[in-house]
Design an enzyme around this catalytic site. Sequence first.
Site, PDB file in Angstrom:
ATOM      1  N   LYS A  82      19.871-110.365 -14.571  1.00 49.46           N
ATOM      2  CA  LYS A  82      21.246-110.182 -14.075  1.00 49.46           C
ATOM      3  C   LYS A  82      22.270-110.680 -15.080  1.00 49.46           C
ATOM      4  CE  LYS A  82      20.639-110.060  -9.075  1.00 49.46           C
ATOM      5  NZ  LYS A  82      20.925-110.690  -7.773  1.00 49.46           N
TER       6      LYS A  82
ATOM      7  N   LYS B  14      14.052 -98.880  -7.262  1.00 54.86           N
ATOM      8  CA  LYS B  14      14.013 -99.428  -5.913  1.00 54.86           C
ATOM      9  C   LYS B  14      15.331 -99.122  -5.206  1.00 54.86           C
ATOM     10  CE  LYS B  14      14.845-103.778  -4.879  1.00 54.86           C
ATOM     11  NZ  LYS B  14      15.077-104.698  -3.791  1.00 54.86           N
TER      12      LYS B  14
ATOM     13  N   LYS C 176      20.850-102.283  -1.798  1.00 51.94           N
ATOM     14  CA  LYS C 176      22.157-102.349  -1.141  1.00 51.94           C
ATOM     15  C   LYS C 176      23.282-102.223  -2.138  1.00 51.94           C
ATOM     16  CE  LYS C 176      21.074-106.191   1.634  1.00 51.94           C
ATOM     17  NZ  LYS C 176      21.063-107.218   0.640  1.00 51.94           N
TER      18      LYS C 176
HETATM   19  P1  ATP Z   1      20.831-106.331  -3.355  1.00 48.55           P
HETATM   20  O1  ATP Z   1      21.047-104.982  -3.968  1.00 48.55           O
HETATM   21  O2  ATP Z   1      22.077-106.952  -2.800  1.00 48.55           O
HETATM   22  O3  ATP Z   1      19.984-107.256  -4.165  1.00 48.55           O
HETATM   23  P2  ATP Z   1      18.654-105.328  -1.786  1.00 48.55           P
HETATM   24  O4  ATP Z   1      18.929-104.174  -0.882  1.00 48.55           O
HETATM   25  O5  ATP Z   1      17.906-105.067  -3.037  1.00 48.55           O
HETATM   26  O6  ATP Z   1      20.011-106.054  -2.040  1.00 48.55           O
HETATM   27  P3  ATP Z   1      17.758-107.942  -0.916  1.00 48.55           P
HETATM   28  O7  ATP Z   1      18.894-108.546  -0.174  1.00 48.55           O
HETATM   29  O8  ATP Z   1      17.469-108.400  -2.296  1.00 48.55           O
HETATM   30  O9  ATP Z   1      17.888-106.356  -0.882  1.00 48.55           O
HETATM   31  O10 ATP Z   1      16.437-108.080  -0.086  1.00 48.55           O
HETATM   32  C1  ATP Z   1      16.355-108.323   1.271  1.00 48.55           C
HETATM   33  C2  ATP Z   1      14.964-107.989   1.739  1.00 48.55           C
HETATM   34  O11 ATP Z   1      14.775-106.568   1.760  1.00 48.55           O
HETATM   35  C3  ATP Z   1      13.863-108.554   0.855  1.00 48.55           C
HETATM   36  O12 ATP Z   1      12.813-109.032   1.664  1.00 48.55           O
HETATM   37  C4  ATP Z   1      13.421-107.359   0.040  1.00 48.55           C
HETATM   38  O13 ATP Z   1      12.089-107.451  -0.361  1.00 48.55           O
HETATM   39  C5  ATP Z   1      13.638-106.205   0.996  1.00 48.55           C
HETATM   40  N1  ATP Z   1      13.951-104.970   0.276  1.00 48.55           N
HETATM   41  C6  ATP Z   1      15.083-104.714  -0.405  1.00 48.55           C
HETATM   42  N2  ATP Z   1      15.047-103.485  -0.944  1.00 48.55           N
HETATM   43  C7  ATP Z   1      13.849-102.963  -0.619  1.00 48.55           C
HETATM   44  C8  ATP Z   1      13.202-101.724  -0.901  1.00 48.55           C
HETATM   45  N3  ATP Z   1      13.795-100.808  -1.622  1.00 48.55           N
HETATM   46  N4  ATP Z   1      11.973-101.510  -0.405  1.00 48.55           N
HETATM   47  C9  ATP Z   1      11.373-102.457   0.335  1.00 48.55           C
HETATM   48  N5  ATP Z   1      11.919-103.646   0.630  1.00 48.55           N
HETATM   49  C10 ATP Z   1      13.139-103.905   0.168  1.00 48.55           C
END
Ligand code: ATP
Length: 334
Positions: A114, A197, A200
């Site tokens: 990051k 992946k 959000k």
């Molecule tokens: P950000 O983009 O803000 O990092 P994110 O959507 O990648 O958010 P996190 O807040 O990092 O998600 O993760 C929250 C939970 O959701 C974690 O347990 C993570 O493993 C799960 N998660 C996030 N994205 C995925 C995905 N694409 N597939 C499966 N699990 C996910």
Amino acid sequence: MTKQRLYSGMQPSADSLQIGNYIGALLQWRGMQEEYDAFFSVVDLHAITVAQDPEHLREKTRRTAAQYIAAGIEPSRSTLYVQSHVRAHAELAWILSTITGFGEAGRMTQFKDKSQKQGADATSVGLFTYPILMAADILLYQTDVVPVGDDQKQHVELTRDLAERFNSRFGDTFVVPKPVIQAETARIYDLQDPTSKMSKSAESHAGVLWLLDEPSVTAKKIMRAVTDSEGSVRYDRSEKPGVSNLLTIYSALSGRPIAEIEDEYAGRGYGDFKKGLRDVVVSEFEPVRARALELLDDPAELDRLLAVNADRAAEIADATLATVYERVGLLRRG
Ligand code: ATP
Ligand code: LTN
């Protein structure tokens, strides 16, 4: 027998959660809340390690909590609360930072990635110490298991190291937690870029299925999902990432094995398959979306639920913190 304790959390980094959060985290959490004494937090203190608009952050925090509940996390059974409501998190993070090596923290790959992207001047010290705050979240509750995605494994390893270090320096204080790493089959990819992946905070929303999207928007995104020119519904992650991702979603939400879905759509085109998937996703999301919007319609009641849960959390967290202060040698206020 007393239940083992479980801790996990998510950042309130968007107005809606996406289907990866739902399949990869919320569905697993929901399934584990009976067997474990579970704690689920909305980690707003983690979210401010990158710039946030204050009003919007408050809104996103409520929305995230509402979606936890709508997805089946029961606030009467599990402790579902907002991290900043329990002051002990920030306090323990400070103590733990004093036993964390600078080099040790510098080896965290998420921070390295990051900060490299953002540049050193745009990167806060808070982002650097983020894993220490995460360790505090987990250790305050004497947690046994931490379900997380693969990307968080290193942070849980750091948490274990800090717990062991503190215990050996100051006497047994913390339970040393174990990570439970999400299965690869629960990993969801972006519908427009199926090798990344779903996330959000993705720049483009075209390939992200939001839990709170209108059903017609969700349907459109599924019908437009990237596939390939082969035309057969078959799981092959490296050759057919788009179709494989759609199969993963279909299987996770319908509870049917991938092979069975492949058979059902054998000899039929992607259009039919996508329509089938659309129906599965829309009918899964519909009640969750409705419940979340209903909860958000009454923010006072939602805030009350979160306050009750924060009190429950604080009782445990404060007790751990008091022991820590004592062990470290801080003078008690007379
Ligand atoms: P950000 O983009 O803000 O990092 P994110 O959507 O990648 O958010 P996190 O807040 O990092 O998600 O993760 C929250 C939970 O959701 C974690 O347990 C993570 O493993 C799960 N998660 C996030 N994205 C995925 C995905 N694409 N597939 C499966 N699990 C996910
Ligand atoms: N860093 C995690 C969120 C998180 C967490 C935690 C997960 C903060 N504190 C404690 C498990 C336990 C993330 O971004 N997914």
